[in-house]
Motif scaffolding. Structure first.
Motif, PDB file in Angstrom:
ATOM      1  N   CYS A 144      -1.628   0.141  17.396  1.00  0.00           N
ATOM      2  CA  CYS A 144      -1.552  -1.316  17.314  1.00  0.00           C
ATOM      3  C   CYS A 144      -2.367  -1.789  16.123  1.00  0.00           C
ATOM      4  CB  CYS A 144      -2.050  -1.967  18.611  1.00  0.00           C
ATOM      5  SG  CYS A 144      -3.797  -1.650  18.953  1.00  0.00           S
ATOM      6  N   ASP A 145      -2.204  -3.056  15.785  1.00  0.00           N
ATOM      7  CA  ASP A 145      -2.969  -3.668  14.700  1.00  0.00           C
ATOM      8  C   ASP A 145      -3.831  -4.773  15.280  1.00  0.00           C
ATOM      9  OD1 ASP A 145      -4.018  -4.788  12.459  1.00  0.00           O
ATOM     10  OD2 ASP A 145      -2.106  -5.436  11.593  1.00  0.00           O
ATOM     11  N   PRO A 146      -5.123  -4.521  15.528  1.00  0.00           N
ATOM     12  CA  PRO A 146      -5.974  -5.551  16.128  1.00  0.00           C
ATOM     13  C   PRO A 146      -6.035  -6.842  15.316  1.00  0.00           C
ATOM     14  CG  PRO A 146      -7.049  -3.400  16.194  1.00  0.00           C
ATOM     15  CD  PRO A 146      -5.844  -3.250  15.331  1.00  0.00           C
ATOM     16  N   ALA A 147      -5.787  -6.769  14.015  1.00  0.00           N
ATOM     17  CA  ALA A 147      -5.847  -7.970  13.176  1.00  0.00           C
ATOM     18  C   ALA A 147      -4.772  -8.985  13.527  1.00  0.00           C
ATOM     19  CB  ALA A 147      -5.731  -7.585  11.701  1.00  0.00           C
ATOM     20  N   GLN A 148      -3.719  -8.561  14.246  1.00  0.00           N
ATOM     21  CA  GLN A 148      -2.659  -9.474  14.667  1.00  0.00           C
ATOM     22  C   GLN A 148      -3.039 -10.290  15.900  1.00  0.00           C
ATOM     23  OE1 GLN A 148       0.405 -10.097  13.205  1.00  0.00           O
ATOM     24  NE2 GLN A 148      -0.353  -8.876  11.502  1.00  0.00           N
ATOM     25  N   VAL A 149      -4.117  -9.923  16.577  1.00  0.00           N
ATOM     26  CA  VAL A 149      -4.521 -10.596  17.812  1.00  0.00           C
ATOM     27  C   VAL A 149      -5.266 -11.881  17.457  1.00  0.00           C
ATOM     28  CG1 VAL A 149      -5.928 -10.427  19.903  1.00  0.00           C
ATOM     29  CG2 VAL A 149      -4.618  -8.445  19.089  1.00  0.00           C
ATOM     30  N   ARG A 150      -4.818 -13.002  18.007  1.00  0.00           N
ATOM     31  CA  ARG A 150      -5.405 -14.306  17.707  1.00  0.00           C
ATOM     32  C   ARG A 150      -6.233 -14.854  18.860  1.00  0.00           C
ATOM     33  NH1 ARG A 150      -3.744 -16.037  12.414  1.00  0.00           N
ATOM     34  NH2 ARG A 150      -2.433 -14.329  11.701  1.00  0.00           N
ATOM     35  N   ALA A 151      -6.228 -14.196  19.988  1.00  0.00           N
ATOM     36  CA  ALA A 151      -6.943 -14.689  21.159  1.00  0.00           C
ATOM     37  C   ALA A 151      -8.403 -14.239  21.132  1.00  0.00           C
ATOM     38  CB  ALA A 151      -6.272 -14.172  22.428  1.00  0.00           C
ATOM     39  N   PRO A 152      -9.288 -14.932  21.854  1.00  0.00           N
ATOM     40  CA  PRO A 152     -10.651 -14.433  22.034  1.00  0.00           C
ATOM     41  C   PRO A 152     -10.626 -13.079  22.737  1.00  0.00           C
ATOM     42  CG  PRO A 152     -10.508 -16.747  22.647  1.00  0.00           C
ATOM     43  CD  PRO A 152      -9.098 -16.269  22.448  1.00  0.00           C
ATOM     44  N   ARG A 183      -0.674  -4.769  21.122  1.00  0.00           N
ATOM     45  CA  ARG A 183       0.659  -4.882  20.521  1.00  0.00           C
ATOM     46  C   ARG A 183       1.364  -6.137  21.041  1.00  0.00           C
ATOM     47  NH1 ARG A 183       2.912   0.081  18.033  1.00  0.00           N
ATOM     48  NH2 ARG A 183       4.862  -1.104  17.970  1.00  0.00           N
ATOM     49  N   PHE A 184       1.310  -6.338  22.344  1.00  0.00           N
ATOM     50  CA  PHE A 184       1.951  -7.512  22.937  1.00  0.00           C
ATOM     51  C   PHE A 184       1.288  -8.794  22.455  1.00  0.00           C
ATOM     52  CE2 PHE A 184       1.417 -10.680  26.356  1.00  0.00           C
ATOM     53  CZ  PHE A 184       2.717 -11.186  26.360  1.00  0.00           C
ATOM     54  N   ALA A 185      -0.046  -8.839  22.474  1.00  0.00           N
ATOM     55  CA  ALA A 185      -0.759 -10.053  22.072  1.00  0.00           C
ATOM     56  C   ALA A 185      -0.504 -10.390  20.608  1.00  0.00           C
ATOM     57  CB  ALA A 185      -2.255  -9.887  22.325  1.00  0.00           C
ATOM     58  N   GLY A 186      -0.343  -9.371  19.769  1.00  0.00           N
ATOM     59  CA  GLY A 186      -0.028  -9.618  18.369  1.00  0.00           C
ATOM     60  C   GLY A 186       1.361 -10.182  18.175  1.00  0.00           C
ATOM     61  N   ARG A 187       2.312  -9.721  18.999  1.00  0.00           N
ATOM     62  CA  ARG A 187       3.692 -10.221  18.908  1.00  0.00           C
ATOM     63  C   ARG A 187       3.830 -11.624  19.457  1.00  0.00           C
ATOM     64  NH1 ARG A 187       5.333  -5.414  21.230  1.00  0.00           N
ATOM     65  NH2 ARG A 187       5.961  -6.480  23.138  1.00  0.00           N
ATOM     66  N   HIS A 188       3.075 -11.924  20.500  1.00  0.00           N
ATOM     67  CA  HIS A 188       3.240 -13.197  21.221  1.00  0.00           C
ATOM     68  C   HIS A 188       1.883 -13.865  21.440  1.00  0.00           C
ATOM     69  CE1 HIS A 188       7.437 -12.251  21.949  1.00  0.00           C
ATOM     70  NE2 HIS A 188       7.075 -11.071  22.387  1.00  0.00           N
ATOM     71  N   PRO A 189       1.231 -14.330  20.380  1.00  0.00           N
ATOM     72  CA  PRO A 189      -0.113 -14.910  20.531  1.00  0.00           C
ATOM     73  C   PRO A 189      -0.153 -16.148  21.409  1.00  0.00           C
ATOM     74  CG  PRO A 189       0.770 -15.345  18.343  1.00  0.00           C
ATOM     75  CD  PRO A 189       1.692 -14.354  18.983  1.00  0.00           C
TER      76      PRO A 189
END
Length: 548
Positions: A252-260, A146-152
């Motif tokens: 959470c939505d894993p598709a929002q995560v942009r990091a490796p 959730r955090f990584a998706g909000r703040h990539p």
């Protein structure tokens, strides 16, 4: 706030208490710097613990004198961890003093992600860097994503150790209700440690190690020994999130995560079997680099078992990066705010651009020296509330805008030529005809300016070039660069007034990126701040000496 009242697990360890998102409650952070006194670069990583025990009993707990945290420090990482509210040395929710059934489950994934964000922001500010890597365990994969998706832009890489995945909804069945908190005894923990080990398979955790760990676990709750049997009071939100995930409601939505992302799991982990891992791997659709690593003879608590060294090595290998043959790197890694990196990535392109774009003289002796210093530029940024985070969001926007440079130039040209008082700046004052060669030359440099703004490499050459841009709008140098036949001076008021016309057309291109609304807004606000600052610099020639 740095304090010293908690027990140190290492003489070099530092402790911090910071404000949590919940007013009046504090989060506890541990920090252990790299083992080497002079690491070549800062490699920060934060560990996010799971549902039943805090960071001291997971990444920082030493079996036979060595922990996962020690392995990371030996590899050059700056290791942080924190305890969620209700765990370890962090404050307890006030509801934990009330009957368990009087309130809903505490520490759900959304709440946890906001606590993680508070911890990450503190670390980034403390280290003066824009991003870090994350290791999460079990339930913590959901607040982490959730955090990584909000703040990539704040996240370099993510290791999801024994994560939770979504399972198909159950027909006619929903997740059961849960109280705000519950007790976990030593017997409960032992059952968790051994339940996934197949019958007749050798034990993966010795009783001696568990006995030592168990005593430390009870110590995390000062009231644990007042209960019979002794037990630790913990929030139930993580359990509720797991149950909801297994009923088709993923937090959470894993598709929002942009990091490796690396999924690391044990062969015997019943909470993330192969089919769950396959779904989760595929769900990270936007991650540029993914791994699914399965380690033999490991369960959901592999970090405390005999195969823990394999876990250490796999996580360190992934976090170190450099896992592609090409020079391509992820967005967040490529955009570290290093002045050396800026020089390496920009010098060669600048030379090529100067050859291809007449009058683009950034970094050459054709450009006038800026009257203000780099120190004064830093003061200007502070006045505009422009931070290192804005730099990161500008750099994130480059990949979104680089294919729309011509579209933006067309939009801006349309605004200019719809307004007679602006189009006059492109016209011969005698014939009132547009000087097309002048307009073409300015357009090429304006297109390069979009990319320069997104790259946000602020050095003396850039600062000088902003002054040069101002001179070319002012009567001092107007028309001289391109031998133009247009009005010889552009009014300063029109420079400032045109700022919204530049920034507003950018937002639609940011919004179609697939990033969350919060990230799009952060990129948009970074452009606003940058544009105001640059327009300020361009107006330097319009002030009397000493007035700017």
């Amino acid at each position: 706030m740095l304090q010293a009242s908690a027990q140190k697990l290492d003489p070099r360890e530092e402790h911090y208490w910071i404000e949590s998102p919940r007013q009046g409650l504090q989060l506890f952070l541990r920090h252990l710097p790299p083992t080497a006194s002079q690491a070549p670069e800062v490699r920060p990583v934060i560990y996010v613990h799971g549902a039943t025990f805090p960071s001291a009993l997971s990444i920082a707990h030493r079996f036979d004198g060595y922990s996962w945290r020690d392995a990371l420090c030996d590899a050059g990482f700056d290791v942080w961890s924190f305890d969620f509210l209700g765990y370890g040395y962090s404050d307890r929710y006030p509801e934990m003093s009330e009957p368990a059934g009087a309130n809903s489950a505490l520490c759900r994934a959304q709440d946890g992600s906001e606590q993680l964000e508070a911890a990450v922001r503190f670390i980034l500010q403390h280290l003066a860097i824009p991003s870090l890597s994350i290791i999460s365990h079990s339930w913590a994969s959901m607040p982490t994503c959730r955090f990584a998706g909000r703040h990539p832009t704040m996240v370099d890489r993510i290791v999801l150790f024994a994560p939770i995945a979504r399972r198909a909804p159950r027909r006619y069945e929903g997740p059961p209700p849960a109280p705000a908190w519950r007790f976990v005894t030593i017997e409960d923990q032992w059952a968790r440690f051994v339940e996934d080990v197949p019958p007749r398979a050798p034990s993966v955790l010795s009783r001696v190690h568990f006995a030592e760990w168990g005593e430390r676990y009870l110590d995390t709750d000062p009231e644990s020994h007042t209960r019979s049997p002794a037990g630790v009071k913990i929030p139930t939100g993580p359990f509720v999130d797991i149950l909801h995930a297994w009923h088709g409601e993923f937090a959470c939505d894993p598709a929002q995560v942009r990091a490796p992302v690396a999924i690391i799991r044990g062969e015997w982990d019943g909470l993330i079997p192969d089919q769950d891992a396959r779904w989760l791997f595929d769900a990270f659709a936007a991650s540029p680099n993914k791994r699914d690593i399965k380690i033999s003879r490991g369960t959901h608590l592999m970090h405390l078992e005999e195969m823990r060294y394999a876990l250490y090595r796999e996580s360190i290998s992934f976090l170190m990066g450099d896992d592609q043959a090409s020079a391509t790197k992820s967005i967040t890694t490529a955009h570290r705010p290093s002045s050396q990196q800026g020089a390496q990535t920009m010098d060669a392109p600048r030379e090529q651009q100067q050859q291809q774009i007449p009058g683009y003289d950034l970094g050459t002796d054709k450009v006038a020296k800026s009257p203000i210093s780099m120190q004064e530029w830093e003061e200007l940024k502070k006045s505009a509330l422009f931070s290192q985070e804005d730099v990161v969001y500008l750099r994130l926007s480059e990949d979104l805008l680089k294919d729309h440079v011509e579209d933006l130039l067309d939009a801006w040209r349309g605004i200019v030529f719809d307004l007679p008082h602006l189009s006059a700046y492109y016209q011969d004052p005698n014939s009132h005809q547009v000087d097309t060669e002048y307009a073409k030359a300015v357009r090429k440099r304006f297109g390069q300016w979009i990319l320069d703004t997104a790259r946000a490499n602020y050095d003396q050459a850039w600062l000088d070039y902003q002054y040069e841009i101002g001179l070319r709008h002012h009567r001092t140098k107007k028309n001289k660069t391109d031998n133009g036949h247009t009005l010889g001076h552009l009014r300063g008021r029109d420079i400032f007034a045109f700022v919204p016309s530049i920034v507003i057309p950018i937002k639609p291109y940011l919004a179609t990126s697939g990033y969350s609304r919060e990230v799009v807004e952060s990129m948009y606000q970074a452009w606003w701040k940058s544009m105001v600052l640059q327009a300020t610099l361009w107006c330097q020639p319009y002030f009397r000496d000493g007035d700017f």
